[in-house]
Design a protein around this motif. Structure first.
Motif, mmCIF file in Angstrom:
data_model
loop_
_atom_site.group_PDB
_atom_site.id
_atom_site.type_symbol
_atom_site.label_atom_id
_atom_site.label_comp_id
_atom_site.label_asym_id
_atom_site.label_seq_id
_atom_site.Cartn_x
_atom_site.Cartn_y
_atom_site.Cartn_z
ATOM 1 N N ALA A 61 0.833 -1.215 0.000
ATOM 2 C CA ALA A 61 0.000 0.000 0.000
ATOM 3 C C ALA A 61 0.863 1.258 0.000
ATOM 4 N N TYR A 63 3.559 1.726 -1.522
ATOM 5 C CA TYR A 63 4.330 1.863 -2.762
ATOM 6 C C TYR A 63 3.432 2.030 -3.981
ATOM 7 N N TYR A 67 -1.419 6.757 -4.770
ATOM 8 C CA TYR A 67 -1.523 7.396 -3.439
ATOM 9 C C TYR A 67 -1.933 8.864 -3.524
ATOM 10 N N THR A 68 -1.351 9.598 -4.486
ATOM 11 C CA THR A 68 -1.672 11.027 -4.536
ATOM 12 C C THR A 68 -3.118 11.258 -4.990
ATOM 13 N N ARG A 69 -3.727 10.269 -5.659
ATOM 14 C CA ARG A 69 -5.130 10.435 -6.050
ATOM 15 C C ARG A 69 -6.080 9.850 -5.017
ATOM 16 N N ARG A 70 -5.723 8.699 -4.471
ATOM 17 C CA ARG A 70 -6.678 7.987 -3.614
ATOM 18 C C ARG A 70 -6.304 7.971 -2.142
ATOM 19 N N GLY A 71 -5.123 8.426 -1.802
ATOM 20 C CA GLY A 71 -4.720 8.377 -0.406
ATOM 21 C C GLY A 71 -4.295 6.970 -0.008
ATOM 22 N N LEU A 72 -4.068 6.788 1.271
ATOM 23 C CA LEU A 72 -3.589 5.513 1.782
ATOM 24 C C LEU A 72 -4.784 4.628 2.075
ATOM 25 N N PRO B 48 8.087 5.427 -0.118
ATOM 26 C CA PRO B 48 8.064 6.583 -1.023
ATOM 27 C C PRO B 48 6.819 7.464 -0.954
ATOM 28 N N GLY B 314 -1.995 12.129 1.414
ATOM 29 C CA GLY B 314 -2.505 11.446 0.222
ATOM 30 C C GLY B 314 -3.725 12.115 -0.345
ATOM 31 N N GLY B 315 -4.115 11.686 -1.553
ATOM 32 C CA GLY B 315 -5.324 12.222 -2.156
ATOM 33 C C GLY B 315 -6.541 11.722 -1.436
ATOM 34 N N ALA B 317 -9.679 11.425 -3.100
ATOM 35 C CA ALA B 317 -10.733 10.986 -4.013
ATOM 36 C C ALA B 317 -11.188 9.597 -3.619
#
Lengths: 179, 318
Positions: A61, A63, A67-72, B48, B314-315, B317
């Motif tokens: 998760a 990696y 992540y930047t769209r859906r988060g963790l 990362p 994080g995002g 959406a």
């Protein structure tokens, strides 16, 4: 489409997996479905070889490329790699191969544990649709699927694998996810 | 009700205080932290997630330990880290908080970790940042220190997973302690049934019972059969007036000695948020003893801070 019995696919996968296993091999299951499959494969290997080979579990998760769209993903499972990966032959076990993005994430995570000698990918079903230059080395079956459909693997209370076809939009959350 | 800590989807947007956060969010942070504990044991101690993001530690009040653990947490998430010691910087030249913050926004920072001697400073900053920036309160005055409260309950959960069955004592300078407030809110939200505070009357806030705790002024009574002893630091720097006769006298009455610890359950754990005043609130034999989990607290603190930053960075959406 008539769906195959996933237990039959597991037999087919095991037949291809076994000749690849040596004393240097360790299996790494990818949560959630891949871990179920790995446990079943390990039990069969133990019965035939008379000893237990090393194994681990990964979720990757941390990696994933979304992540930047859906988060963790909050239901992420802790990684468990209780052996030294340096110089090892690793076989990744996943249930459904689709885009290849999960495999990429898992490989990136593994390299943060050390430098394996070789990594192979074993999946129950290759549904096609790779978006990266990554393909399974062995699979229980190749069953091409439309983008709007998805296979969903689950395990019933008796420990028996079950396969279902869903439309991607209505994927249920309780079963294994394959992106 | 509007909660400045949550976004419109009910996800964490800022971490300002544990008070007002639902149990669901606390458990999400603690469960996520479990994933980060193992990162420190690997060959590459980094993941990362926050690659390309900038975490800015803005410390209006001095702190080495908290700043260091936030810094290492951010670095293990692959973020770039900027440390700003404002107490020795622009504020002494007359710049306002908002000017300092606006400058950092202009430098494209993504997460602000804020410590300030004034209660409410982190809330104030959170109200003035654009929506893509998250603020983490790293301690504001006497008000809150939410990541410390979270790492404390994370540590308790590691050793005593059945939180609904625990008796916890918080000992010492509750009056000046933002740590104690955050601990009490975290413990009550997660369903710990019995929380005791043990302190002299002069070091307790008025109406402390309203937080859902039982008050004791005597260690021998308060420590009886507890599962967890959470010591607080005697905050000499925040004392004004004669709240205490002397630190020696405090140790005589409220110091945690092996004899007093023996009144707790035999498997009780001892915690301290650090830095410790040995011989003032805690005896060295206890601090270094087999029941002490003070150093694991530090280790878990990094995992918990990684979890908070990973959830904020994080995002969203769905």
């Amino acid at each position: 489409m008539t769906l195959p019995d996933p237990e039959d696919l597991l037999d087919a996968l095991y037949a291809q997996l076994k000749p690849r296993v040596t004393a240097e091999t360790a299996l790494v299951g990818i949560y959630t479905g891949g871990v179920w499959l790995m446990e079943k494969l390990l039990a069969r290997l133990r019965a035939e070889l008379g000893y237990t080979i090393d194994s681990g579990k990964l979720d990757a998760a941390m990696y994933r490329d979304d992540y930047t769209r859906r988060g963790l993903k909050s239901a992420a499972q802790p990684a468990f790699i209780p052996f030294d990966v340096n110089g090892r032959h690793l076989i990744l076990i996943d249930d459904i191969f689709y885009t290849g993005r999960t495999t990429r994430a898992v490989m990136n995570e593994l390299f943060d544990y050390g430098r394996p000698a070789k990594i192979e990918l074993a999946v129950l079903i290759n549904r096609g649709g790779a978006q990266l230059p990554i393909r399974p080395d062995i699979s229980g079956a190749d069953l091409p699927l439309q983008a709007e459909q998805a296979f969903e693997l689950s395990m019933n209370t008796q420990g028996r694998l079950q396969l279902r076809l869903t439309s991607a939009a209505t994927e249920s959350s309780g079963a294994a996810r394959h992106v | 009700m509007y909660n400045p800590q949550l976004n419109t989807q009910g996800q964490l947007q800022h971490l300002l205080s544990i008070e007002g956060l639902p149990k669901r969010i606390l458990n999400e942070i603690l469960d996520t932290a479990e994933n980060f504990v193992g990162v420190a044991e690997r060959e590459v101690k980094k993941v990362p997630l926050l690659r390309g993001k900038t975490v800015c530690n803005i410390f209006f009040e001095n702190s080495t330990r908290t700043r260091t653990t936030f810094e290492i947490a951010a670095k293990r998430l692959s973020a770039d880290v900027l440390n700003l010691n404002v107490s020795t910087s622009s504020q002494s030249k007359g710049e306002t908080i908002l000017d300092t913050v606006n400058n950092l926004i202009a430098m494209h920072a993504d997460i602000f970790v804020v410590r300030h001697q004034q209660s409410g400073a982190a809330h104030f900053i959170a109200q003035h940042v654009p929506p893509h920036i998250s603020v983490i309160n790293a301690g504001d005055g006497r008000h809150a220190h939410p990541t410390q409260g979270l790492l404390d309950v994370f540590t308790i959960r590691k050793y005593k997973p059945e939180l609904h069955n625990l008796r916890v004592a918080i000992v010492g300078d509750v009056l000046h302690s933002r740590v104690a407030r955050s601990e009490i809110h975290a413990l009550t939200t997660l369903g710990v049934p019995e929380i005791r505070v043990i302190a002299p009357l002069t070091l307790l806030p008025t109406d402390v019972e309203k937080l859902g705790v039982q008050v004791f002024h005597n260690m021998e009574h308060g420590l009886k059969d507890v599962d967890v002893v959470m010591m607080l630091r005697l905050q000499n720097e925040r004392m004004s007036g004669a709240l205490l006769p002397s630190s020696q006298e405090f140790f005589q009455t409220f110091g945690l000695t092996p004899e007093r610890l023996a009144l707790a359950r035999p498997d009780a754990i001892v915690m301290h948020p650090g830095p410790m005043n040995r011989g003032v609130e805690i005896d060295s034999a206890v601090a270094d003893g087999r029941q002490s989990v003070i150093l694991p607290q530090v280790t878990y603190g990094i995992a918990v801070r990684m979890a908070v930053m990973a959830l904020l960075g994080g995002g969203n959406a769905a």
